[in-house]
Design a protein around this motif. Sequence first.
Motif, PDB file in Angstrom:
ATOM      1  N   LEU A 153       1.962  -9.901  -8.595  1.00 10.79           N
ATOM      2  CA  LEU A 153       1.389 -10.326  -7.316  1.00 10.79           C
ATOM      3  C   LEU A 153       2.041 -11.575  -6.737  1.00 10.79           C
ATOM      4  CD1 LEU A 153      -2.455  -9.760  -7.796  1.00 10.79           C
ATOM      5  CD2 LEU A 153      -0.842  -8.419  -6.411  1.00 10.79           C
ATOM      6  N   TRP A 169      -7.732  -6.288  -9.993  1.00  8.61           N
ATOM      7  CA  TRP A 169      -6.327  -6.602  -9.728  1.00  8.61           C
ATOM      8  C   TRP A 169      -5.583  -6.911 -11.020  1.00  8.61           C
ATOM      9  CZ3 TRP A 169      -3.899  -5.526  -5.436  1.00  8.61           C
ATOM     10  CH2 TRP A 169      -4.595  -5.500  -4.216  1.00  8.61           C
ATOM     11  N   ARG A 217       4.461  -7.810  -1.373  1.00  4.68           N
ATOM     12  CA  ARG A 217       5.310  -7.204  -2.409  1.00  4.68           C
ATOM     13  C   ARG A 217       5.788  -5.822  -1.980  1.00  4.68           C
ATOM     14  NH1 ARG A 217       3.403  -3.825  -6.437  1.00  4.68           N
ATOM     15  NH2 ARG A 217       4.819  -3.474  -8.192  1.00  4.68           N
ATOM     16  N   CYS A 235      -0.894 -10.593  -1.101  1.00  2.86           N
ATOM     17  CA  CYS A 235       0.276 -10.693  -1.974  1.00  2.86           C
ATOM     18  C   CYS A 235       0.817  -9.310  -2.306  1.00  2.86           C
ATOM     19  CB  CYS A 235      -0.078 -11.430  -3.266  1.00  2.86           C
ATOM     20  SG  CYS A 235      -0.240 -13.222  -3.104  1.00  2.86           S
ATOM     21  N   HIS A 236      -0.088  -8.354  -2.530  1.00  2.83           N
ATOM     22  CA  HIS A 236       0.327  -6.979  -2.823  1.00  2.83           C
ATOM     23  C   HIS A 236       1.042  -6.370  -1.617  1.00  2.83           C
ATOM     24  CE1 HIS A 236       0.391  -3.097  -4.709  1.00  2.83           C
ATOM     25  NE2 HIS A 236      -0.453  -2.570  -3.835  1.00  2.83           N
ATOM     26  N   ARG A 237       0.524  -6.629  -0.421  1.00  2.00           N
ATOM     27  CA  ARG A 237       1.165  -6.099   0.791  1.00  2.00           C
ATOM     28  C   ARG A 237       2.547  -6.712   0.984  1.00  2.00           C
ATOM     29  NH1 ARG A 237      -4.148  -6.316   4.827  1.00  2.00           N
ATOM     30  NH2 ARG A 237      -5.178  -4.460   3.948  1.00  2.00           N
ATOM     31  N   LEU A 284      -2.148  -5.320 -11.856  1.00  2.00           N
ATOM     32  CA  LEU A 284      -1.047  -5.702 -10.962  1.00  2.00           C
ATOM     33  C   LEU A 284      -0.807  -7.205 -10.932  1.00  2.00           C
ATOM     34  CD1 LEU A 284      -1.779  -3.372  -7.906  1.00  2.00           C
ATOM     35  CD2 LEU A 284       0.040  -3.115  -9.583  1.00  2.00           C
ATOM     36  N   THR A 290      -4.825  -9.169  -2.177  1.00  3.84           N
ATOM     37  CA  THR A 290      -4.509  -8.045  -1.296  1.00  3.84           C
ATOM     38  C   THR A 290      -3.270  -8.336  -0.465  1.00  3.84           C
ATOM     39  OG1 THR A 290      -6.854  -7.423  -1.161  1.00  3.84           O
ATOM     40  CG2 THR A 290      -5.394  -6.581   0.560  1.00  3.84           C
TER      41      THR A 290
END
Length: 208
Positions: free
Chosen positions: A108, A101, A196, A192-194, A104, A190
């Motif tokens: 995040l 990660w 975003r 946090c990425h979703r 990214l 994961t």
Amino acid sequence: MVGTVPPVTTVPSPRRPLDPDDRRRHWYENELGWRTVPGEPLRLVTGLRFDVLDVPVEAGAAALWRLGPDSPVAVRGDRMRLLVAAGSAEELPGLLDWLEWGALAPALDLVALGEGGHMEAPPVPGTGSAQGHPGTPLPAGRPGPVQGAAVWLRPPEPGCEVEASLPTLSAVGSPGGAPDLVRLVDTVATQCHRVRLRRSCAQPLAFS
């Protein structure tokens, strides 16, 4: 004897009850053994007994199953604070790299509070703090938290060894279901990425 002045008896002044903020500070320092920052508002020192992962509420809520049932969690506005073992904040950058990660990580919206940091101290459980997600109804006559103030979603329990319930790097591969910091960070990253991606998709298109 005539003319003798009777001795003066000093009556002690009535003891003033502790101010609510003093009671709150006493609870954290004496009941939990957590250091607080002098002054107001009341803040808890991080990096000694625990570190904190500060994430969007949506990401934190989706990762709660990675925590032990006694792992303390606080919420403030649209942010969730997950308490983890002291030293975790220092491990986070390398852990994100190891979990792939790292590239990214800056985007995040995953913040770690460790040594030298602090977090707002939620009200003591049972004194007006809403347990559960913000918006949980309170019993009649009990005041709610100040809008936007921190509250405990899962409060710490006095008399318990709180540190034993916190996710830690040393729990990797250990038996007994100890909270595992690696799996927690991977799940939180994961989510946090979703979050975003959802937010970026919801942004209106800009036309020149």
